[in-house]
Write a protein that holds these residues in place. Structure first.
Motif: not given
Lengths: 139, 139
Positions: A34, A37, A41, B35-38, B40-41, B43-44, B46, B114
């Motif tokens: 986390r 990540l 993120g 966008e994808v990073l956001d 993945v980043g 909080k929930w 993943v 991931v």
DNA sequence: CAGTATCCTCATTGATACTG
DNA sequence: CAGTATCAATGAGGATACTG
């Protein structure tokens, strides 16, 4: 989250069922993922890391290279990246002051991994856009 | 940002010149990576994806499997994941209602990526912790 | 069971001003 | 130039109550 726990050995093993309770990760490890990540993120981290990939870069160059970032967030994010060991800071005793930031080896290895994610993004860009459009058209 | 930027149009790059114009990506792609990073980043996200990797899962099972998540965030995140095409929702016309969520193929492929990041985390866990300790000990 | 609807708070971020 | 200090605003996210 079976696969994430066993990811150390099953990174490529794709999804679906996990036969047995053969976990290699404990909760502390999960927390650590986390953390990474969150780092990835983060709004600015990857941008900074990506910019530093071009070579050592001065503070003001970073500020220019990353439109929209505030001094505050640049400083804060750089500090965070240094703390994590992804970025090095070198200050030269000159007038005017010169400070250069560079990727550590660790930072470079993370960049490589993140680039894999970026490649995934590029590969599935169209597919995702189609899904979004369809979803928005009618839930 | 050697790999990530390198645009044919340098909107985001009032930067210095881009060394070699051997890019595969343009600026729109760069935005998309964010966008994808956001995602993945998040909080929930993943955590949910990781849980769904074990197979189709009901709403309440997800809530139980992911300690600390609120109904609101579970619902919101699931909606986001569905919109992105990573997750499917199947409602069974029964009493009481039963709704199952499952990973799409796209979602599975993202999970694989991931997991590579998770593997990186595991590999460098110790090194990072050492850096952090040293950094905290004295700036 | 599987959600919605509201309210509320606390953390992240941006803007601004100042300094070694 | 390369930051630090302070304050204000935005919004993500939690708690709670209600519903098809």
């Amino acid at each position: 989250m079976a696969e994430i726990r066993t990811a150390r050995t099953n990174v490529r093993a794709n999804v679906r069922r996990v036969p047995g309770p053969c976990s290699h990760w404990d909760d502390l490890d999960a927390d650590f993922i986390r953390e990474v990540l969150d780092l990835v993120g983060d709004k600015w981290s990857v941008l900074i890391i990506g910019t530093l990939a071009d070579g050592p870069t001065r503070y003001s160059e970073l500020a220019d290279a990353i439109p929209g970032i505030s001094q505050r967030m640049l400083t804060l994010t750089l500090k965070q990246l240094r703390r994590t060991g992804l970025v090095d800071r070198t200050a030269y005793a000159e007038v005017p002051p010169r400070v250069e930031y560079s990727l550590t080896e660790l930072g470079g290895s993370l960049l490589s991994t993140v680039l894999a994610l970026a490649a995934w993004s590029a590969d599935h860009h169209g597919e995702i856009r189609r899904h979004q459009a369809a979803f928005d058209a009618e839930g």
